[in-house]
Design a protein around this motif. Structure first.
Motif, short mmCIF file in Angstrom:
data_model
loop_
_atom_site.label_atom_id
_atom_site.label_comp_id
_atom_site.label_asym_id
_atom_site.label_seq_id
_atom_site.Cartn_x
_atom_site.Cartn_y
_atom_site.Cartn_z
N ASN A 1 -31.49 -33.99 7.93
CA ASN A 1 -32.06 -33.27 9.07
C ASN A 1 -32.00 -31.78 8.79
OD1 ASN A 1 -31.86 -31.69 11.61
ND2 ASN A 1 -32.19 -33.70 12.55
N LYS A 2 -33.15 -31.12 8.84
CA LYS A 2 -33.27 -29.71 8.47
C LYS A 2 -32.37 -28.81 9.33
CE LYS A 2 -37.02 -26.46 7.56
NZ LYS A 2 -38.47 -26.24 7.65
N GLU A 3 -32.37 -29.02 10.66
CA GLU A 3 -31.55 -28.19 11.54
C GLU A 3 -30.06 -28.42 11.30
OE1 GLU A 3 -32.21 -27.99 15.80
OE2 GLU A 3 -34.37 -28.16 15.42
N THR A 4 -29.68 -29.68 11.16
CA THR A 4 -28.28 -30.00 10.92
C THR A 4 -27.82 -29.42 9.59
OG1 THR A 4 -28.56 -32.06 12.16
CG2 THR A 4 -26.61 -31.90 10.78
N LEU A 5 -28.65 -29.53 8.58
CA LEU A 5 -28.32 -28.98 7.26
C LEU A 5 -28.08 -27.48 7.35
CD1 LEU A 5 -27.99 -29.12 4.20
CD2 LEU A 5 -30.48 -28.96 4.00
N GLN A 6 -28.97 -26.76 8.05
CA GLN A 6 -28.81 -25.31 8.17
C GLN A 6 -27.53 -24.97 8.92
OE1 GLN A 6 -30.68 -22.89 6.59
NE2 GLN A 6 -28.90 -21.72 7.24
N ASN A 7 -27.23 -25.74 9.95
CA ASN A 7 -25.99 -25.53 10.71
C ASN A 7 -24.77 -25.73 9.81
OD1 ASN A 7 -24.07 -25.24 12.69
ND2 ASN A 7 -24.59 -27.11 13.76
N ILE A 8 -24.80 -26.76 9.00
CA ILE A 8 -23.68 -27.04 8.10
C ILE A 8 -23.56 -25.95 7.04
CG2 ILE A 8 -22.88 -28.63 6.28
CD1 ILE A 8 -23.81 -30.93 8.14
N ILE A 9 -24.68 -25.49 6.51
CA ILE A 9 -24.65 -24.40 5.53
C ILE A 9 -24.00 -23.17 6.16
CG2 ILE A 9 -26.07 -22.73 4.25
CD1 ILE A 9 -28.09 -25.06 3.79
N ASP A 10 -24.43 -22.83 7.38
CA ASP A 10 -23.87 -21.66 8.06
C ASP A 10 -22.37 -21.80 8.26
OD1 ASP A 10 -26.40 -20.56 8.19
OD2 ASP A 10 -26.74 -21.14 10.29
N ARG A 11 -21.93 -22.98 8.64
CA ARG A 11 -20.50 -23.19 8.89
C ARG A 11 -19.69 -23.16 7.60
NH1 ARG A 11 -20.42 -28.13 13.01
NH2 ARG A 11 -18.18 -27.85 12.83
N VAL A 12 -20.25 -23.69 6.51
CA VAL A 12 -19.54 -23.64 5.23
C VAL A 12 -19.45 -22.20 4.73
CG1 VAL A 12 -19.68 -24.33 2.79
CG2 VAL A 12 -20.09 -26.02 4.57
N VAL A 13 -20.52 -21.43 4.91
CA VAL A 13 -20.49 -20.02 4.53
C VAL A 13 -19.41 -19.30 5.33
CG1 VAL A 13 -21.77 -17.84 4.64
CG2 VAL A 13 -22.88 -19.87 3.73
N GLU A 14 -19.34 -19.58 6.63
CA GLU A 14 -18.31 -18.96 7.48
C GLU A 14 -16.91 -19.31 6.98
OE1 GLU A 14 -18.39 -16.95 10.21
OE2 GLU A 14 -20.57 -16.81 10.31
N GLU A 15 -16.70 -20.58 6.61
CA GLU A 15 -15.39 -21.00 6.09
C GLU A 15 -15.04 -20.27 4.80
OE1 GLU A 15 -14.92 -25.20 5.52
OE2 GLU A 15 -14.38 -25.53 7.62
N LYS A 16 -16.01 -20.19 3.89
CA LYS A 16 -15.77 -19.52 2.61
C LYS A 16 -15.50 -18.04 2.83
CE LYS A 16 -17.88 -22.55 -0.69
NZ LYS A 16 -17.08 -22.56 -1.90
N LEU A 17 -16.25 -17.43 3.73
CA LEU A 17 -16.06 -16.02 4.03
C LEU A 17 -14.69 -15.79 4.66
CD1 LEU A 17 -17.19 -13.16 4.09
CD2 LEU A 17 -18.26 -13.72 6.28
#
Length: 139
Positions: A98-114
């Protein structure tokens, strides 16, 4: 955000774009929400700059692991605490389609890494205080 200083945007252009991208919004709504939108955009650009400058990468494995965590948490909400790994695997793969879910997960993973990177940069000064001293900090 203070370190970034005053970031300038093409306000007229952005407001026109916001109106054009959401037909339900009125000019008054855009004008009212614009300061918050600019603050969010500034934060996003700063965050992306830090991620880029420090080579914080999101790999497929990171996304898959995070999707499994999300799936496990969703099942747990319904009382399903011990879901088989293959079910979690399949469910998380479907989530990533799911495109929206994927983008949400990407954003959250970036936040975690940051957040992880930031924690490595900060040096804490641990100080023991009494209850009274602690209370005074909030006055």
């Amino acid at each position: 955000m203070k370190k970034a200083g005053d970031v300038q945007f093409a306000d007229d252009f952005l407001k026109r774009w916001l109106l054009a991208s959401d037909e339900k919004k009125t000019k008054e709504q855009v004008d009212e929400e614009y300061p918050k939108i600019i603050a969010d955009l500034t934060y996003h650009l700063i965050k992306e700059d830090i991620v880029k400058k420090n080579n914080l990468k999101v790999e497929d494995a990171d996304l898959e692991d995070f999707a499994k965590k999300v799936a496990k948490a969703q099942f747990a909400q319904y009382g399903m605490m011990s879901v088989p790994d293959d079910v979690l695997e399949n469910y998380s793969k479907d989530m990533l389609k799911n495109k929206e879910t994927l983008q949400n997960i990407i954003d959250r993973v970036v936040e975690e890494k940051l957040a992880g990177w930031l924690k490595e940069q900060v040096k804490l000064d641990v100080k023991e205080v009494t209850t009274e001293e602690f209370t005074k900090l909030f006055e």
